[in-house]
Design a protein around this motif. Sequence first.
Motif, short mmCIF file in Angstrom:
data_model
loop_
_atom_site.label_atom_id
_atom_site.label_comp_id
_atom_site.label_asym_id
_atom_site.label_seq_id
_atom_site.Cartn_x
_atom_site.Cartn_y
_atom_site.Cartn_z
N VAL A 112 78.62 36.33 36.22
CA VAL A 112 79.35 37.55 37.02
C VAL A 112 78.68 38.38 38.17
O VAL A 112 79.14 38.58 39.18
N ALA A 113 77.54 38.39 37.58
CA ALA A 113 76.56 39.31 38.46
C ALA A 113 75.93 38.45 39.88
O ALA A 113 75.94 39.06 41.01
N TYR A 114 75.77 37.08 39.61
CA TYR A 114 75.53 36.51 40.59
C TYR A 114 76.67 36.31 41.82
O TYR A 114 76.64 36.53 42.96
N TYR A 166 77.48 40.96 42.80
CA TYR A 166 76.51 41.48 43.23
C TYR A 166 75.83 40.66 44.35
O TYR A 166 75.59 41.14 45.42
N GLY A 167 75.76 39.39 44.18
CA GLY A 167 75.31 38.44 44.99
C GLY A 167 76.08 38.36 46.35
O GLY A 167 75.68 38.21 47.46
N GLY A 168 77.28 38.41 45.97
CA GLY A 168 78.38 38.12 47.26
C GLY A 168 78.21 39.24 47.95
O GLY A 168 78.29 39.14 49.23
N TYR A 169 78.13 40.55 47.40
CA TYR A 169 78.15 41.82 48.10
C TYR A 169 76.80 41.81 48.94
O TYR A 169 76.72 42.34 50.20
N PHE A 176 69.96 44.10 39.81
CA PHE A 176 69.99 45.02 40.73
C PHE A 176 68.77 45.47 41.31
O PHE A 176 68.78 46.00 42.37
N VAL A 177 67.76 44.89 40.92
CA VAL A 177 66.36 45.07 41.24
C VAL A 177 65.78 43.90 41.68
O VAL A 177 65.28 43.64 43.04
N GLY A 178 65.41 43.27 40.70
CA GLY A 178 64.36 41.82 41.04
C GLY A 178 65.26 40.81 41.77
O GLY A 178 64.56 40.23 42.65
N ALA A 179 66.32 40.45 41.41
CA ALA A 179 67.04 39.43 42.12
C ALA A 179 67.23 39.85 43.68
O ALA A 179 67.24 39.06 44.73
N LEU A 204 70.16 30.60 51.03
CA LEU A 204 69.34 31.76 50.68
C LEU A 204 69.88 32.58 49.42
O LEU A 204 68.94 32.87 48.42
N LEU A 205 71.06 32.76 49.15
CA LEU A 205 71.69 33.23 48.04
C LEU A 205 71.32 32.17 46.59
O LEU A 205 70.66 32.77 45.60
N PRO A 206 71.60 30.90 46.61
CA PRO A 206 71.23 30.22 45.45
C PRO A 206 69.78 30.13 45.19
O PRO A 206 69.22 30.22 43.93
N ILE A 207 69.13 30.18 46.04
CA ILE A 207 67.72 30.04 45.84
C ILE A 207 66.88 31.63 45.53
O ILE A 207 66.15 31.71 44.66
N GLY A 208 67.25 32.07 46.45
CA GLY A 208 66.42 33.64 46.48
C GLY A 208 66.98 34.66 45.43
O GLY A 208 66.30 35.05 44.48
#
Length: 577
Positions: A16-18, A21-24, A94-97, A329-333
């Motif tokens: 869910v976070a991916y 928050y990843g989408g944001y 919220f920090v590392g990813a 960028l999103l799937p890798i980073g």
Amino acid sequence: MSGSLLFCICLAYFVVAYFCYGGYLKRVFRIDPKNPTPAHTQFDGIDYVPTPRIVLFGHHFASIAGPGPIVGPIMAAYFGWLPALIWILVGCVFVGAFHDFAAMVMSVRNKGRSISYIMEDLMGYAGRMLFLIFCCSCLVLIVGIFTLLIAGMFVQIPAVATASLLFICMAPLFALCSMKLGFGLKKSSFVFVPLVFLTVLIGDLLPIDLVASFGMSKQGATYIWIAVLAVYVFAASVVPVQWLLQPRDYLNSYLLYGMLALGIVSIIAYNPDINLNAFNGWTALTADGNMTAMIPALFIFIACGACSGFHSLVASGTTSKQINSEKDLLPIGYGGMILEGVLGVMALVAVMAMDPATFFEVGKNQPMAFATGIASFSAALGIPEVYSKVFISLAISAFMMTSLDTATRLGRFLWQELFMPRTKKENNDIAVSKNEPQIAQWRRIITNPFLAAFIIVGLSMLMALTGSAASIWPIFGASNQLMAGLTFLGITLYLMIKGANWIISFIPMVLMMVMSLWGVAQVVSQQWGQNSVLVVSGIFLFAMAVLMILLGASIMLHHLKAIYGKKEFAYAKVEND
């Protein structure tokens, strides 16, 4: 609650976070697949190479993972499993990813330059030089301690040495088949991936045991392996990425995927009980036998599973130069770090089933504790514990090798950037000096890739030969987290300049700065009068960080005055048109 139910809840949380928050973050950084990436615009066939997403994800994930997501959570479990789990879940998302993704985006938008070089646009030439010196110092620590750990593992588990050397030899053969002989990635993977797992058996059958076979002492064997590793990492840092670093990391990633799959299925099948205490207090007896305060130790122990400054150097130093499209960028980073969080939770579950007394003893060797826990769960699948334990141990060692060669290559990059001329003056004009011809000639010599690699490897091996893992690790951990805090300083300035929501990076920046500076100060106070090398290193890193913070705070204050005072201000462009 059982260990398997807790693990499944955490898996759902990360998914869910991916997407949420990843989408944001994709919207905040305005990711656009139409933007050309440095892999195409700066293509050189050595460092800048467009790479398929699945291959690059394997390289990136294997590079940032190493033993960190396993070692850190188990070290922190001495305080109880709940604080460690909370920091992994909150910190990773919220920090590392966020940290890894932002560093990668900023680098892709700046010709694939490292986060250190980007600091010049954000904080001026002084900021760039301070950050470069800080990062180079940290990378020497990283290469030195990983060399010690790997050499020690080769001596203790000779099968690991055999498997690791086979991996190295297999990488260029895989590259040859997939790129030059026309077999392609899929066909080559169909042949070589099973061979990767076969090396596990070969290593067990034909271990390279220098102590037993040649009558060496363990110390002598360790020195031999340090020399072998020095030759390897020197080569890995200068040859084109597609011939050694990229294929080796890609193949190694399948070992990690296999280890993750084995762990996930075993945890669900075994359904372990939770026997460790959820919380042991704000101070606890840790693996080193000392009473340790949970704060700031929790944030120093758990780095790669929640947030690690080293990741920003990987994301902006090697991965950004190989991104084929911004849609990767999103799937890798972001996704790579999310998967590390999964591994961190798995490491916690692996030791949760142990009773406190057993864990206190077994947990002193974190990789072995992880291997023991998962191997005991795999019995529910009908897999003998002994084979599972050997496989997991070999997988961990393989990723330590990956982190080692990546860190060396990054060190070479940063050494070269350290002596590159400033790109802009304060008035944004190109800097020109009347002595530029003489300086340029000197600069060409000192930034030669082979000389740069030799210097980084030489300094790191000197540290490995004269120090010990136990003495280097405390200052390494604190400085690594401090690097993350300084990276967040750059991210905050970047978002502030772009008119985006900079608060989302400012809060993690303050957290990492406070905890890491606290950690460095703690190391210095503990080692005062005992280890002068660590004391001097700690004071140096602390001073560099404070200078960076003061410089960054002044620039941030300037922008805040302009933003909220509604005044126009000029700033250097941070992205390429």
